[in-house]
Write a protein that holds these residues in place. Sequence first.
Motif, PDB file in Angstrom:
ATOM      1  N   SER A 186      19.777  31.520 -54.470  1.00 44.52           N
ATOM      2  CA  SER A 186      19.787  32.832 -54.699  1.00 44.52           C
ATOM      3  C   SER A 186      19.123  32.993 -55.988  1.00 44.52           C
ATOM      4  N   ALA A 187      19.394  32.405 -57.085  1.00 41.84           N
ATOM      5  CA  ALA A 187      18.653  32.727 -58.093  1.00 41.84           C
ATOM      6  C   ALA A 187      17.064  32.484 -58.051  1.00 41.84           C
ATOM      7  N   ILE A 188      16.946  31.183 -57.236  1.00 41.66           N
ATOM      8  CA  ILE A 188      15.378  30.754 -57.138  1.00 41.66           C
ATOM      9  C   ILE A 188      14.881  31.872 -56.200  1.00 41.66           C
ATOM     10  N   MET A 189      15.254  32.335 -55.299  1.00 43.90           N
ATOM     11  CA  MET A 189      14.930  33.521 -54.494  1.00 43.90           C
ATOM     12  C   MET A 189      14.547  34.765 -55.092  1.00 43.90           C
ATOM     13  N   LEU A 190      15.553  35.150 -55.987  1.00 46.86           N
ATOM     14  CA  LEU A 190      15.289  36.139 -56.737  1.00 46.86           C
ATOM     15  C   LEU A 190      14.085  35.885 -57.856  1.00 46.86           C
ATOM     16  N   GLY A 191      13.851  34.718 -58.293  1.00 51.54           N
ATOM     17  CA  GLY A 191      12.735  34.635 -59.034  1.00 51.54           C
ATOM     18  C   GLY A 191      11.561  34.709 -58.114  1.00 51.54           C
ATOM     19  N   PHE A 192      11.462  34.195 -57.111  1.00 56.29           N
ATOM     20  CA  PHE A 192      10.468  33.984 -56.069  1.00 56.29           C
ATOM     21  C   PHE A 192       9.994  35.659 -55.634  1.00 56.29           C
ATOM     22  N   ALA A 236      21.685  42.208 -56.847  1.00 55.90           N
ATOM     23  CA  ALA A 236      20.420  42.240 -57.393  1.00 55.90           C
ATOM     24  C   ALA A 236      19.313  42.155 -56.382  1.00 55.90           C
ATOM     25  N   PHE A 237      20.004  41.477 -55.031  1.00 56.26           N
ATOM     26  CA  PHE A 237      18.962  41.626 -53.711  1.00 56.26           C
ATOM     27  C   PHE A 237      18.786  42.891 -53.373  1.00 56.26           C
ATOM     28  N   ILE A 238      19.751  43.945 -53.191  1.00 60.70           N
ATOM     29  CA  ILE A 238      19.665  44.865 -52.928  1.00 60.70           C
ATOM     30  C   ILE A 238      18.676  45.855 -53.755  1.00 60.70           C
ATOM     31  N   LEU A 239      18.975  45.583 -55.110  1.00 58.44           N
ATOM     32  CA  LEU A 239      17.982  46.441 -56.019  1.00 58.44           C
ATOM     33  C   LEU A 239      16.666  45.868 -55.568  1.00 58.44           C
ATOM     34  N   GLN A 240      16.332  44.661 -55.792  1.00 57.12           N
ATOM     35  CA  GLN A 240      14.915  44.077 -55.345  1.00 57.12           C
ATOM     36  C   GLN A 240      14.621  44.718 -54.159  1.00 57.12           C
ATOM     37  N   TRP A 241      15.301  44.852 -52.953  1.00 58.08           N
ATOM     38  CA  TRP A 241      14.870  45.502 -51.746  1.00 58.08           C
ATOM     39  C   TRP A 241      14.558  46.723 -52.004  1.00 58.08           C
ATOM     40  N   LEU A 242      15.413  47.701 -52.884  1.00 57.79           N
ATOM     41  CA  LEU A 242      14.991  49.358 -53.005  1.00 57.79           C
ATOM     42  C   LEU A 242      13.836  49.295 -53.683  1.00 57.79           C
ATOM     43  N   TYR A 243      13.316  48.505 -54.820  1.00 57.32           N
ATOM     44  CA  TYR A 243      12.492  48.456 -55.300  1.00 57.32           C
ATOM     45  C   TYR A 243      11.123  48.042 -54.639  1.00 57.32           C
ATOM     46  N   ASP A 244      11.203  47.130 -53.687  1.00 59.62           N
ATOM     47  CA  ASP A 244      10.137  46.835 -52.649  1.00 59.62           C
ATOM     48  C   ASP A 244       9.611  47.989 -51.797  1.00 59.62           C
ATOM     49  N   HIS A 245      10.904  48.691 -51.325  1.00 61.50           N
ATOM     50  CA  HIS A 245      10.745  49.782 -50.466  1.00 61.50           C
ATOM     51  C   HIS A 245      10.263  51.187 -51.259  1.00 61.50           C
ATOM     52  N   THR A 246      10.211  50.979 -52.375  1.00 61.66           N
ATOM     53  CA  THR A 246       9.548  52.247 -53.051  1.00 61.66           C
ATOM     54  C   THR A 246       8.143  52.317 -53.764  1.00 61.66           C
ATOM     55  N   ALA A 247       7.851  50.924 -53.368  1.00 63.67           N
ATOM     56  CA  ALA A 247       6.429  50.661 -53.873  1.00 63.67           C
ATOM     57  C   ALA A 247       5.397  50.875 -52.818  1.00 63.67           C
ATOM     58  N   SER A 248       4.300  51.694 -53.279  1.00 60.59           N
ATOM     59  CA  SER A 248       3.225  52.292 -52.131  1.00 60.59           C
ATOM     60  C   SER A 248       1.972  51.007 -52.188  1.00 60.59           C
TER      61      SER A 248
END
Length: 157
Positions: free
Chosen positions: A56-62, A114-126
């Motif tokens: 999980s930590a590795i994939m968050l880094g990725f 952390a994964f959900i926040l990253q997902w939200l961040y990815d979905h708000t990026a244009s």
Amino acid sequence: MDLHAESHLQAEATTPAPLWAIALAGMTPFPAAALVHLYGPADLRAGALTLLLTWSAIMLGFLGGIRWGLESGRAQPRWTRLAQSVISPIAGWSLLFARDSLETAWMLGGLIAAFILQWLYDHTASEVPARYPRLMTVLTLGACLSLSLVLEQALRL
């Protein structure tokens, strides 16, 4: 919209099979570790939990690295976006580093968040390819479901 622009958008929206194959292979340790931890032999369960937390930590880094790469490829990288790209890796590392002082349920909950926040961040990026949100949804779902199964057991103990 001209035919060339429409064709470019369609190509960007479709995810090539090799990308799916590699992404799903990278997700495989999540359900594998969760299932071994939950249903595997007793002598493998602790190692499976360590694998799940570490992966999980590795994939968050990725995922943070992907965001860093997308932003650093711009002619004028925005320092705020670069700084934001290291939040998920720091969160994953911090949770892993604090393993001896945090209960497992808190670690799992923190990783899910952390994964959900990253997902939200990815979905708000244009500025991401059109296929990126769909790909990240599938991968985030796999990670979060796996972590949630282990969390459910940790909360019962």
